[in-house]
Every structure is written in C-alpha cells, then in structure tokens.
Design a protein around this motif. Sequence first.
Motif, PDB file in Angstrom:
ATOM      1  N   ARG A 357       0.841  -1.195   0.000  1.00 40.11           N
ATOM      2  CA  ARG A 357       0.000   0.000   0.000  1.00 40.11           C
ATOM      3  C   ARG A 357       0.877   1.246   0.000  1.00 40.11           C
ATOM      4  O   ARG A 357       2.068   1.183   0.267  1.00 40.11           O
ATOM      5  CB  ARG A 357      -0.927   0.019   1.216  1.00 40.11           C
ATOM      6  CG  ARG A 357      -0.198   0.099   2.553  1.00 40.11           C
ATOM      7  CD  ARG A 357      -1.175   0.142   3.714  1.00 40.11           C
ATOM      8  NE  ARG A 357      -1.904  -1.110   3.836  1.00 40.11           N
ATOM      9  CZ  ARG A 357      -2.825  -1.333   4.745  1.00 40.11           C
ATOM     10  NH1 ARG A 357      -3.148  -0.370   5.608  1.00 40.11           N
ATOM     11  NH2 ARG A 357      -3.439  -2.494   4.821  1.00 40.11           N
ATOM     12  N   ARG A 358       0.254   2.372  -0.313  1.00 41.37           N
ATOM     13  CA  ARG A 358       0.946   3.657  -0.263  1.00 41.37           C
ATOM     14  C   ARG A 358       0.646   4.335   1.067  1.00 41.37           C
ATOM     15  O   ARG A 358      -0.414   4.111   1.659  1.00 41.37           O
ATOM     16  CB  ARG A 358       0.470   4.561  -1.400  1.00 41.37           C
ATOM     17  CG  ARG A 358       0.830   4.058  -2.785  1.00 41.37           C
ATOM     18  CD  ARG A 358       0.256   4.947  -3.868  1.00 41.37           C
ATOM     19  NE  ARG A 358      -1.199   4.808  -3.954  1.00 41.37           N
ATOM     20  CZ  ARG A 358      -1.965   5.494  -4.788  1.00 41.37           C
ATOM     21  NH1 ARG A 358      -1.418   6.384  -5.590  1.00 41.37           N
ATOM     22  NH2 ARG A 358      -3.263   5.303  -4.819  1.00 41.37           N
ATOM     23  N   PRO A 359       1.553   5.186   1.548  1.00 37.92           N
ATOM     24  CA  PRO A 359       1.269   5.898   2.796  1.00 37.92           C
ATOM     25  C   PRO A 359       0.192   6.952   2.570  1.00 37.92           C
ATOM     26  O   PRO A 359       0.091   7.519   1.478  1.00 37.92           O
ATOM     27  CB  PRO A 359       2.618   6.548   3.138  1.00 37.92           C
ATOM     28  CG  PRO A 359       3.300   6.714   1.819  1.00 37.92           C
ATOM     29  CD  PRO A 359       2.883   5.523   1.007  1.00 37.92           C
ATOM     30  N   PRO A 360      -0.630   7.223   3.569  1.00 39.80           N
ATOM     31  CA  PRO A 360      -1.632   8.295   3.422  1.00 39.80           C
ATOM     32  C   PRO A 360      -0.936   9.647   3.362  1.00 39.80           C
ATOM     33  O   PRO A 360       0.167   9.819   3.878  1.00 39.80           O
ATOM     34  CB  PRO A 360      -2.485   8.145   4.680  1.00 39.80           C
ATOM     35  CG  PRO A 360      -1.566   7.516   5.677  1.00 39.80           C
ATOM     36  CD  PRO A 360      -0.664   6.603   4.899  1.00 39.80           C
ATOM     37  N   GLY A 361      -1.589  10.605   2.733  1.00 38.57           N
ATOM     38  CA  GLY A 361      -0.964  11.917   2.593  1.00 38.57           C
ATOM     39  C   GLY A 361      -1.956  13.050   2.659  1.00 38.57           C
ATOM     40  O   GLY A 361      -3.138  12.869   2.958  1.00 38.57           O
ATOM     41  N   LEU A 362      -1.461  14.242   2.342  1.00 33.21           N
ATOM     42  CA  LEU A 362      -2.244  15.468   2.408  1.00 33.21           C
ATOM     43  C   LEU A 362      -2.046  16.277   1.133  1.00 33.21           C
ATOM     44  O   LEU A 362      -0.995  16.171   0.488  1.00 33.21           O
ATOM     45  CB  LEU A 362      -1.790  16.319   3.615  1.00 33.21           C
ATOM     46  CG  LEU A 362      -1.917  15.705   5.006  1.00 33.21           C
ATOM     47  CD1 LEU A 362      -1.177  16.565   6.020  1.00 33.21           C
ATOM     48  CD2 LEU A 362      -3.388  15.580   5.389  1.00 33.21           C
ATOM     49  N   PRO A 363      -2.995  17.126   0.790  1.00 33.14           N
ATOM     50  CA  PRO A 363      -2.763  18.076  -0.298  1.00 33.14           C
ATOM     51  C   PRO A 363      -1.766  19.141   0.143  1.00 33.14           C
ATOM     52  O   PRO A 363      -1.508  19.311   1.343  1.00 33.14           O
ATOM     53  CB  PRO A 363      -4.158  18.670  -0.557  1.00 33.14           C
ATOM     54  CG  PRO A 363      -4.911  18.459   0.718  1.00 33.14           C
ATOM     55  CD  PRO A 363      -4.368  17.198   1.323  1.00 33.14           C
ATOM     56  N   PRO A 364      -1.166  19.881  -0.786  1.00 33.47           N
ATOM     57  CA  PRO A 364      -0.110  20.847  -0.434  1.00 33.47           C
ATOM     58  C   PRO A 364      -0.515  21.853   0.635  1.00 33.47           C
ATOM     59  O   PRO A 364       0.294  22.169   1.517  1.00 33.47           O
ATOM     60  CB  PRO A 364       0.203  21.524  -1.771  1.00 33.47           C
ATOM     61  CG  PRO A 364      -0.110  20.478  -2.794  1.00 33.47           C
ATOM     62  CD  PRO A 364      -1.303  19.751  -2.260  1.00 33.47           C
ATOM     63  N   ALA A 365      -1.731  22.387   0.604  1.00 32.64           N
ATOM     64  CA  ALA A 365      -2.129  23.407   1.573  1.00 32.64           C
ATOM     65  C   ALA A 365      -2.122  22.838   2.998  1.00 32.64           C
ATOM     66  O   ALA A 365      -1.598  23.454   3.929  1.00 32.64           O
ATOM     67  CB  ALA A 365      -3.512  23.955   1.225  1.00 32.64           C
ATOM     68  N   ALA A 366      -2.706  21.643   3.179  1.00 31.27           N
ATOM     69  CA  ALA A 366      -2.738  21.028   4.497  1.00 31.27           C
ATOM     70  C   ALA A 366      -1.339  20.613   4.937  1.00 31.27           C
ATOM     71  O   ALA A 366      -0.991  20.703   6.121  1.00 31.27           O
ATOM     72  CB  ALA A 366      -3.677  19.823   4.496  1.00 31.27           C
ATOM     73  N   ALA A 367      -0.512  20.147   3.987  1.00 26.27           N
ATOM     74  CA  ALA A 367       0.853  19.757   4.325  1.00 26.27           C
ATOM     75  C   ALA A 367       1.675  20.957   4.786  1.00 26.27           C
ATOM     76  O   ALA A 367       2.484  20.852   5.712  1.00 26.27           O
ATOM     77  CB  ALA A 367       1.523  19.095   3.122  1.00 26.27           C
ATOM     78  N   THR A 368       1.470  22.110   4.170  1.00 24.31           N
ATOM     79  CA  THR A 368       2.175  23.321   4.578  1.00 24.31           C
ATOM     80  C   THR A 368       1.781  23.725   5.998  1.00 24.31           C
ATOM     81  O   THR A 368       2.621  24.122   6.807  1.00 24.31           O
ATOM     82  CB  THR A 368       1.884  24.466   3.599  1.00 24.31           C
ATOM     83  OG1 THR A 368       2.278  24.070   2.281  1.00 24.31           O
ATOM     84  CG2 THR A 368       2.643  25.721   3.985  1.00 24.31           C
ATOM     85  N   ALA A 369       0.483  23.608   6.311  1.00 21.96           N
ATOM     86  CA  ALA A 369       0.029  23.926   7.665  1.00 21.96           C
ATOM     87  C   ALA A 369       0.636  22.973   8.685  1.00 21.96           C
ATOM     88  O   ALA A 369       1.047  23.384   9.781  1.00 21.96           O
ATOM     89  CB  ALA A 369      -1.498  23.873   7.716  1.00 21.96           C
ATOM     90  N   ARG A 370       0.722  21.692   8.345  1.00 20.00           N
ATOM     91  CA  ARG A 370       1.322  20.709   9.252  1.00 20.00           C
ATOM     92  C   ARG A 370       2.806  21.022   9.469  1.00 20.00           C
ATOM     93  O   ARG A 370       3.320  20.895  10.584  1.00 20.00           O
ATOM     94  CB  ARG A 370       1.141  19.314   8.662  1.00 20.00           C
ATOM     95  CG  ARG A 370       1.671  18.189   9.533  1.00 20.00           C
ATOM     96  CD  ARG A 370       0.783  17.938  10.732  1.00 20.00           C
ATOM     97  NE  ARG A 370      -0.583  17.616  10.349  1.00 20.00           N
ATOM     98  CZ  ARG A 370      -1.005  16.391  10.016  1.00 20.00           C
ATOM     99  NH1 ARG A 370      -0.142  15.383  10.006  1.00 20.00           N
ATOM    100  NH2 ARG A 370      -2.267  16.176   9.703  1.00 20.00           N
TER     101      ARG A 370
END
Length: 471
Positions: A357-370
Amino acid sequence: MTQQGVRWTADQVLALAPDAPSRKAGSRLGSAGPWSQTGSSGEGAVWGLCKGSGSKPYRTVIDVADAAGPAYKCSCPSRKFPCKHALGLLLLWAGPGGAAGSEGPADAVPDGAPPPDWARQWLDSRRARAETKRNPDAAPERTAADPEAARKRAERRAERVTAGATELERRLADLLRGGLATAEQSGYGLWEETAARMVDAQAPGLAARVRELGAIPSSGSGWPARLLEECALLHLLAAGWLHRDRLPAPLAATVRSRVGLPAPARGAPVRDLWQVLAQYDTADSKLTTRRVWVHGERSGRTALLLSYGAAGRAPALSLPVGLAVDAELVPYAVDPAAHGLRADLGEQFTAPAPATRRPPGLPPAAATARYGEALRDDPWLDAWPTTLVRVIPVPARASGRGSEPDAEWQLADADGDSALPVSPSAASRSGLWRLVALSGGAPLTVFGECGHQGFTPLAAWADGTTETVRL
C-alpha cells in the motif's frame, strides 16, 4: 524473502550498492553463469559459490532477515559492503528482471534447501548474538549508577554548555557588528575554531551548526541572506539554552536535544508493519550518514532511522525502499509527538517483503500547515517528512530556455490552487526528471522532506499502483 516466497525486485537490490562501480559490477554477476550451489531458506538466508580469478570460488551468504537490514559474508577480499558478489547473488535470487539473462528464481536459487555448513555456522553465530541482545537475563548485571554523582555530572556539563552558548552569542554579535562580508574574508578557520570551542563546552549540537556556517560564504548568489538566516537560527538556539527555565517543558526538551544533550529516557518499543519510504546518504570528510524514513501502516507514525559509517564506508543499516518489515522501533523520546522523529530499529519478526500500500498523505495546503505546526514545536527542523497526494510536477517559472533543468519547479494540487516549491537542490537532481516522467501530467502520490528551501521529493507512486519509485 518471506514465508510466502516473495522476493525483492532488482531496483531494491541495487539500492543497497555502496557506489556506482559496485552496482555495475554486481549487475554483471546477476546471472547464473558464475554461480554454483546456490540456495535460499525460509529463515531468510541466501547463499552460493561464485567463480572468481582464483582456484577456489568465493563463498557468499546473506541474511536478509537481519533486524538492522541485510547482513553479508563473502570470502572475497573486498572492503565494500555489500560486495559485488553479494549484489550479484541477490540479483540472481530476485529472479526475472534481476539482471540481463538471469534465470527464474526456482532454477537459479532454489527454495527450501538446508544451508551448507560454512553458511550455517555464520548464520547461527549471528542469530545467537542477536538472541543474547534480546534476552536481558543473558547480559551481565550492571551496577546501578549513583544518582547524586549523575546529578553533579549533569550540572557540570550544563555549566560548560552555558559558557559555550554565552561565548557563541558574543561571536555572533561581533560578526553582525562587523558585517557579513567579514565572514568571506575570514575563511573557514574562523568557524572551525568556534566549533572547537563548542566541542570543549560539550555542546556538539552547537558545534555542528557552527561548522555548517563555514560552508555558506562564497557558496553562490545570495549567500549573505542564507548566512543571516542560519546565524539567526543559531542565535535562537543559544538564547533558548540560556533562558531554558522560561520555556514550556516540551520546547525546553527540544532545546536540550538540539544543543546535544542526551534524552533522559526513551519511549516504549512500537511494533508495526514499517514501510521503507526513502533511504539516502550524505557524506563529509569524516563521516557518512544514512537517513532511512519509515512509516507504520497500523500506527500511522513516521520515523527516521539514522546510521553512520566512517568516511568511504557505507553505514551498516540498509533497508531497501519499497519493502515493509514487521518490527519494533524504539523512539528516542518518551512522547514522539512532542519532539523528534528519531528511532532505532529493534527486534524484527519477519523478513522484509514488498509493501502492498501507499502511505496516506495530504494536499499541499494542508501539508504546509502541518509543517508550520512542526516548526512551532522545533524551529531548528532540518527536514519534516511529508506525503503529498494528487500532485503534479509543473515548472513554476521557466528560465527562457524551455524545459532546461534550471527552471523552478513546484508540486501543484491537482484538485485545487495550492502548490509546494521544489527545493533548488532537488531541482538539479535526475530524480526530478524521473518524477516528471512518472507523472506524464497525471496526479501522483509523492513522499519527501519539507524544509525552509522547499520540498525535496524522495519517492513516488503512480495513481492506482503500490510500487514505490525511488527518486
């Protein structure tokens, strides 16, 4: 190799090579021609005899189920780990696609055969040592440390670190008062002497950051701005130590760790199916550092495994990208959510097998906030692990020469208007073009590191697949 008979891919084998010449030489030995008496067992061992220039063939045995990554033993005189014979044997074991002209795995490296005596002796000795480490009753008892003596040692070290941080603040103030141009005139000697003073003060974290400053002057366009940024972070760390009693407890613990003081306690082991997302090496004149990022499929936690080797030698830890291993990880901090991602690889319960499986991720905007939240807790983060979903690599600003590699790139959200810039160091690597070719304009899942200069892609997955592409 697993109990179900799943073997690695050629890319996963070649990722273990310590350098390009070893990779090329190992590929030439990845066919059945020079090999005899090959075999593999359900316990995670692969062995064989390889014909060389001498009268006796080289004996090669590999333990692919070792907790710290594959372990190798070969009678050849090479000082590289793995040597070309170990790489060739693993390619042969990988089967079709392992190397040009290789036979299928059932023919070339049969399963289920007992190891020969020379291979069994080595395997038994390794596993006996591993069992001794796992069994605390087998280790000699240690005399309990004197708490009062430990407290006094900690106080003396804190005093030395305080003296070093105070001197560092003075030197940074002198540099800014005289102007950043003086750093270019002074050369590297100024920074090396300052770093030596931090070592004397028992603050290795400060010393390492000071040495990094020495490489910035005259390093290309915009170096004064980069030097000012790094000086500001170093000042923030020194000031944080000098005023640590005013900081919240988690941030104070981060400051102590960044200065170089050992953590007071480690977290409990976490057992999970850990997927290997990325592995890469950085080197200087004295040390090679290997960084391995793993993600727990059940816990959802991402951890960083570090391994070191002397200059010119590959570190011992090696986990091929794209595999998953059922193992325990021991966090460096009691509460990994409060500080730090570092962990050590503990007991391994199965041999590594291809991830499904692939790891779960976030879109760029949410990733920047994290990433912003992580910087709030640790302003000195060098890299923050991030998985982006449904992103497309696109040029952000062309250089005027079409698709030249000096164009600026970004990973754009396929479903929105946000994007993350690709770091300049990543934009100059061939891995960026592999990412662009894999995408072909279609969305991807991409794992990499967020830093203050942008996002560095390290691995990617095409839409609808679980095969990891190493960048």
